[in-house]
Design an enzyme around this catalytic site. Sequence first.
Site, PDB file in Angstrom:
ATOM      1  N   ASP A  12       0.859  -1.165   0.000  1.00 29.48           N
ATOM      2  CA  ASP A  12       0.000   0.000   0.000  1.00 29.48           C
ATOM      3  C   ASP A  12       0.909   1.233   0.000  1.00 29.48           C
ATOM      4  O   ASP A  12       2.111   1.153   0.212  1.00 29.48           O
ATOM      5  CB  ASP A  12      -0.971  -0.024   1.191  1.00 29.48           C
ATOM      6  CG  ASP A  12      -2.183   0.844   0.939  1.00 29.48           C
ATOM      7  OD1 ASP A  12      -3.202   0.662   1.601  1.00 29.48           O
ATOM      8  OD2 ASP A  12      -2.105   1.708   0.037  1.00 29.48           O
TER       9      ASP A  12
HETATM   10  C1  GLC Z   1      -4.248   4.353  -0.379  1.00 26.79           C
HETATM   11  C2  GLC Z   1      -5.153   3.216   0.037  1.00 26.79           C
HETATM   12  C3  GLC Z   1      -5.231   2.107  -0.958  1.00 26.79           C
HETATM   13  C4  GLC Z   1      -5.152   2.687  -2.343  1.00 26.79           C
HETATM   14  C5  GLC Z   1      -3.744   3.235  -2.521  1.00 26.79           C
HETATM   15  C6  GLC Z   1      -3.561   3.927  -3.864  1.00 26.79           C
HETATM   16  O1  GLC Z   1      -3.511   4.802   0.700  1.00 26.79           O
HETATM   17  O2  GLC Z   1      -4.902   2.641   1.306  1.00 26.79           O
HETATM   18  O3  GLC Z   1      -6.455   1.393  -0.733  1.00 26.79           O
HETATM   19  O4  GLC Z   1      -5.410   1.693  -3.324  1.00 26.79           O
HETATM   20  O5  GLC Z   1      -3.381   4.124  -1.467  1.00 26.79           O
HETATM   21  O6  GLC Z   1      -4.379   5.038  -3.943  1.00 26.79           O
END
Ligand code: GLC
Length: 747
Positions: free
Chosen positions: A280
């Site tokens: 993430d």
């Molecule tokens: C965010 C979220 C994740 C998302 C990623 C890209 O922090 O936690 O669910 O897909 O970053 O935006």
Amino acid sequence: MKNYISILFLLLSFSGISQQKSIDQKVNELLAKMTLDEKIGQLNQYTGDNTLTGPLTINPNKEEEIKAGKIGSMLNILGSEYTRKYQELAMQSRLKIPLLFGLDVIHGYKTTFPIPLAEAASWDLAAIELSARVSARESAASGIHWTFAPMVDISRDPRWGRVMEGAGEDTYLGSKIAYARVKGFQGNKLGDLTSVMACAKHFLAYGAAIGGRDYNSVDMSERMLWETYLPPFKAAIDAGAATFMNSFNDLNGVPATGNKHIQRDILKGKWNFSGFVVSDWGSIGEMVNHGFSKDKKEAAYSAITAGSDMDMESNSYLYNLSQLVKEGRVSEALIDDAVKRILHKKFELGLFDDPYRYCDAKRQQKELNNPENTKAAREVAAKSIVLLKNDKKVLPLSKDTKTIAFIGPMVKPKRANHGFWAVDLKDVDSTYIVSQWEGLQNKVGKNTKLLYAKGCGISDMSKAGFDEAITVANQADVVILSVGEAPNMSGEAKSRSSINLPGVQEDLIKELQKTGKPIVILINSGRPLVFNWTADNMPTIVYTWWLGSEAGNAIADVLFGDYNPSGKLPMTFPRTEGQIPLYYNHTSTGRPAKNEDDKIYVSAYIDLQNSPKFPFGYGLSYTTFGYSDLKLSKQVIRKNETLQLSLTVTNTGKVAGEEVVQLYIKDRFASIVRPVKELKDFQKIKLEAGESKTVTFTIDNDKLSFYHENLDFASEAGEFDVMIGSSSEDIRLKSEFELTEKTPAAN
Ligand code: GLC
């Protein structure tokens, strides 16, 4: 003839294997040409500047780094033109390895569907798959290869803002929905231009953050992981999910991003997951903040050895992996495994044949203005609406109502109906979004007069608008009052310690109640809210969540009976935050309360009823349903046998409607205490007024199995209760059966 067929079969199967081998072969051939730095470049992902979905890593050299083969994927770059521009940069790199473009297409690209929690309330797997299908078509037509969805985190805590993004509290429903969403996103085959790679997230147990506070620690038993939090991820793999995303939280003391147990032992080991795992946003580097890694180099070491293949936005891999390989601490074979997983998907998507195949402005224009998509959004939205109360049968409204007052802060806004995680299309204005006001205008005839007043804000404390609202209400035959939390009060980093109706909205309800007019309350929200006064004193309440770009039309369809509401709550609604976590499939304890007022030496709060405000699986209709004739094929079954249940459901009302028939099971006694009931199946059926249908369910060993440390999942001989309900609390039919022997279930 037989020889001919067998030769043909051999040729076909060989071509199938040779086709599969050709991708593996191409990957290996390309890998052999790559330098270590080029390999590491494939593991590096940066964001574009369209929408920030996390704290930005400042890097002014992204375009140069793409040309140098140091970036393998970008997120938040969207549109056929914009993605083409970045792909052209990648085609200037030495090996011309195309970029992967990822985006959070969580509930729609341009055509926006209800937030996922709302869709879960539809309990309509075909509708949920359709929503993902349309989202995939629109995003794949706009240069996107990969969505960071479905989010399949089970959560029992409505304070957590991201409950809006998932399927609620139940593992069975959540697993079915995870499967449907992956199928919708990925279609029949990756690489056809209507599909995008799915991404099951957030691995693992992110929804169990202590206190419902986003990013907080998670601590739980292996048994709880296997029984409650892992199954939706397994369902995603069964549906063919191409990628996983790990989660921000530490799990039992080890950050998920660096957690070998969940990524190596379970995901890539036991489950033999062949796709790739993206971290993430920044979660690799954040292992320093966790106090798990001394610095980003150690974080890179832990993440790559634990099985995180791609580094989103922390550049820990880019700046450290090469050194770790040179020091002999990370084998190049480990890097190769990660690179091969990513390259394999790029080949599957056809990007090496044509890096620009998803960047087609004409196809984008056509798909983003497809009336079929709009129609789908309206239907799915209507199915997601939950009728909580209709005590005086004020609903459905008559289209001949002379004067309707539509009041509240949610009546006129457009984009607010998208809720959190809507794609921010800079080049598209919001005129296509049907506001709740416009939905009403579209619905009523020219003889109906519509009045409007905002009444109050969402969270400000001003009551200056009350007088106007009361005046308008007094002029009307019916009042519709649309209230709720703001769309940015749920979603990522949007946990709330109090989940009430913010501001003075409930005061406005009280003042309008004094007019004596029939009042329909609409509650817009990304989570279960606490609104006890309204729930106790207002006879007509509709939960509209955030319904997307067709919100206005869908709400009007339900309010005027053109669609009979069929939604059922996918999460328990507590009476107060003090009850959280509160969920239907709890265990009994040694001193279960006998009823909601039982307080003497039982597991209860002395200052509150024991029950939820609205239970899991609850939702009303404009008609009623009768349940009868529950029959079991056997009263005693062996482990390798199945049990057939049948029952009759009758529409005992005057209009057609849909009912979600829910099957709950309780294992009365076992070596591990079992929940008082568990959802094990459901069927959503449509019945004309007066019509009856026979509904059948099959109970097999898997439905009776639960986690055992040494046996994985197995059932235990004993007595079971069977409950058929219209909700988890509204059990209409009961029976029982016995299981007679022990054999491990196939896992
Ligand atoms: C965010 C979220 C994740 C998302 C990623 C890209 O922090 O936690 O669910 O897909 O970053 O935006």
